[in-house]
Enzyme design. Structure first.
Site, short mmCIF file in Angstrom:
data_model
loop_
_atom_site.label_atom_id
_atom_site.label_comp_id
_atom_site.label_asym_id
_atom_site.label_seq_id
_atom_site.Cartn_x
_atom_site.Cartn_y
_atom_site.Cartn_z
N SER A 40 95.10 -13.36 19.48
CA SER A 40 95.14 -14.32 20.58
C SER A 40 96.11 -15.44 20.21
O SER A 40 95.72 -16.59 19.99
CB SER A 40 93.73 -14.88 20.85
OG SER A 40 93.71 -15.66 22.01
N LYS A 41 97.40 -15.08 20.15
CA LYS A 41 98.40 -15.97 19.57
C LYS A 41 99.69 -15.96 20.38
O LYS A 41 100.04 -14.94 20.98
CB LYS A 41 98.71 -15.56 18.13
CG LYS A 41 97.48 -15.52 17.23
CD LYS A 41 97.83 -15.23 15.79
CE LYS A 41 96.57 -15.25 14.93
NZ LYS A 41 96.79 -15.77 13.60
N CYS B 227 100.74 -20.11 11.70
CA CYS B 227 100.22 -18.77 11.40
C CYS B 227 101.15 -18.15 10.37
O CYS B 227 102.31 -17.84 10.67
CB CYS B 227 100.17 -17.90 12.66
SG CYS B 227 99.70 -16.18 12.31
N LYS C 33 90.56 -24.29 7.79
CA LYS C 33 89.91 -23.01 7.52
C LYS C 33 88.78 -23.23 6.52
O LYS C 33 88.79 -24.20 5.76
CB LYS C 33 90.90 -22.00 6.94
CG LYS C 33 92.11 -21.72 7.82
CD LYS C 33 91.74 -21.17 9.18
CE LYS C 33 92.98 -20.77 9.97
NZ LYS C 33 92.64 -20.43 11.37
N MET D 4 94.27 -14.65 6.59
CA MET D 4 95.29 -15.41 7.28
C MET D 4 96.41 -15.75 6.29
O MET D 4 96.14 -16.08 5.14
CB MET D 4 94.71 -16.69 7.87
CG MET D 4 93.50 -16.46 8.77
SD MET D 4 91.94 -16.25 7.86
CE MET D 4 91.56 -17.94 7.43
#
Length: 424
Positions: free
Chosen positions: A100-101, A135, A309, A349
């Site tokens: 979803s990026k 990202c 995170k 990630m």
């Protein structure tokens, strides 16, 4: 048997014809009020263990070329959010944090850089695009996209060899150097480089994240926002946890797996299928974000879904990865599990990998201790899909730690290119 006269039939045909004309007239009036779909040039790409929609800034509608509500609304609709069903069926998203990026790339306004790269993490069930971080996985696709999209000076792209693409990461104000393989004048996407978490091999793209803990002005800064390598983090209802809170690649909170009831060998279902566990991690993340100075109160954590995170670490032990592959203790230096957008990540990630590599290189952090302690410039860690190696160059001077760069390899390729359609 029902008998119908020819006159009755004729009358009914005429009546039906009138009905059809009336319906067509109404339909025509309705059609005129419908907004058509707009077409936007776009490329769907995989980068590392993530994938997303890539756009050139100049291809976006004018209102979406600047940050703001119009841009967010457009990208939400492209991805198919918010979706109360959690599936993003009416959009290009894949209903996970890894899929979803969105990425926007433009020729760079910065000296000694080729392109500016902006990343958006799109919420699945909320009308929200988080622009607060990078990202690392999709960073691997930026160089290839920029070359293919004509955003890099052709003189900087060899006919055969390695193109060096200098990327300005606009979300966090950092430089990324991408080493992109080129064959016969085109980006090479196939190869034999294997990346756990990605089924098929590809061409290796090496990434250098320069000064990953520096402030945007390059002055260095709060790699450890609290000033400590390890803190006592008080979390109501959970207890006091040892935590390493580091800002490198992306703000990340590390805790020991054993302290929260885990071994570090967990796969996605063990965490994501447990609502109480997810709530616990979100509570820890919120209190860690306050200690790191990212928010003033834990209630503000909803405005930061992408950062910080949260991850938990453990010493090496054998486990079976999500694809059935056996990982033996000697294959890795430590185990790490990390959550993204409220769920355990299926692999790791890219930005969190930078944080892992950086923390591992700094003697005394929880990551370093889980890896056996001591000095190191690279670390191999086990994640749910397998293992990954990341390197970092850290130095201690006048009591302050600094990192010149972190290095890792990924692969990337175009999955589809053309135009994405969005209802106007």
């Amino acid at each position: 048997m029902l008998l119908v006269s020819s006159a009755d039939v004729a009358q009914r045909v005429t009546s039906c014809s009138d009905c059809q004309l009336n319906r067509l007239a109404r339909t025509d009036n309705i059609t005129m009020t419908h907004a058509p779909q707009i077409k936007i040039p776009a490329t769907y790409m995989r980068g590392g263990t993530s994938k997303g929609m890539f756009f050139r800034l100049k291809d976006l509608p004018e209102a979406a070329q600047a940050p703001g509500a119009a841009r967010d609304a457009l990208l939400l609709r492209v991805i198919g959010s918010p979706d109360p069903y959690g599936r993003q069926i009416d959009g290009m998203g894949g209903a996970t944090s890894s899929t979803s990026k969105v990425v926007i790339v433009a020729k760079s306004s910065k000296a000694d850089h080729d392109v500016d790269y902006l990343f958006g993490q799109v919420a699945i069930d909320k009308p929200f695009v988080d622009w607060s971080g990078n990202c690392g996985n999709l960073s691997a696709a930026v160089g290839p996209f920029a070359i293919t999209g004509g955003l890099v000076d052709p003189k900087r792209v060899p006919h055969n060899g390695e193109a060096i693409v200098r990327i300005w990461q606009a979300n966090i104000g950092k430089t990324i150097i991408a080493h992109v393989p080129v064959t016969e004048g085109a980006v090479q996407e196939t190869g034999d480089f294997e990346l756990d978490g990605v089924t098929f091999p590809g061409a290796e793209v090496q990434l250098e994240f320069m000064d990953p803990a520096a402030e945007e002005d390059g002055t260095g800064g709060a790699m450890f926002p609290t000033g400590n390598l390890v803190d006592d983090l008080d979390v109501p209802g959970i207890g006091t946890l040892k935590a390493t809170m580091i800002n490198a690649g992306i703000p990340t909170i590390f805790v020991n797996a054993g302290a929260i009831g885990y071994t570090g060998t967990e796969l996605q279902d063990a965490i994501n299928g447990d609502p109480k566990a997810l709530a616990k991690f979100e509570t820890i993340r919120a209190h860690g974000a306050v200690r790191m100075g990212l928010i003033n109160h834990i209630d503000e954590i909803e405005s930061l879904q992408h950062t910080p995170k949260i991850a938990f670490v453990a010493k090496p032990t054998a486990y079976v990865a999500s694809n059935g592959k056996e990982i033996v203790a000697s294959d890795v230096d430590l185990l790490v599990r990390a959550l993204s957008m409220g769920k355990l990540h299926h692999a790791m990630m890219g930005t969190a990998a930078i944080a892992i590599g950086t923390a591992a290189a700094i003697t005394g952090t929880l990551v370093n201790l889980a890896a056996g302690g001591g000095e190191r410039d690279a670390v191999r860690f086990g994640h749910p899909s397998g293992k990954l190696r990341v390197g970092a160059q850290a130095t201690l001077a006048d009591g302050e730690w600094s990192v010149t760069k972190a290095i890792m390899s990924r692969s990337a390729r175009v999955l589809m290119e053309g135009s994405v359609r969005v209802p106007a």
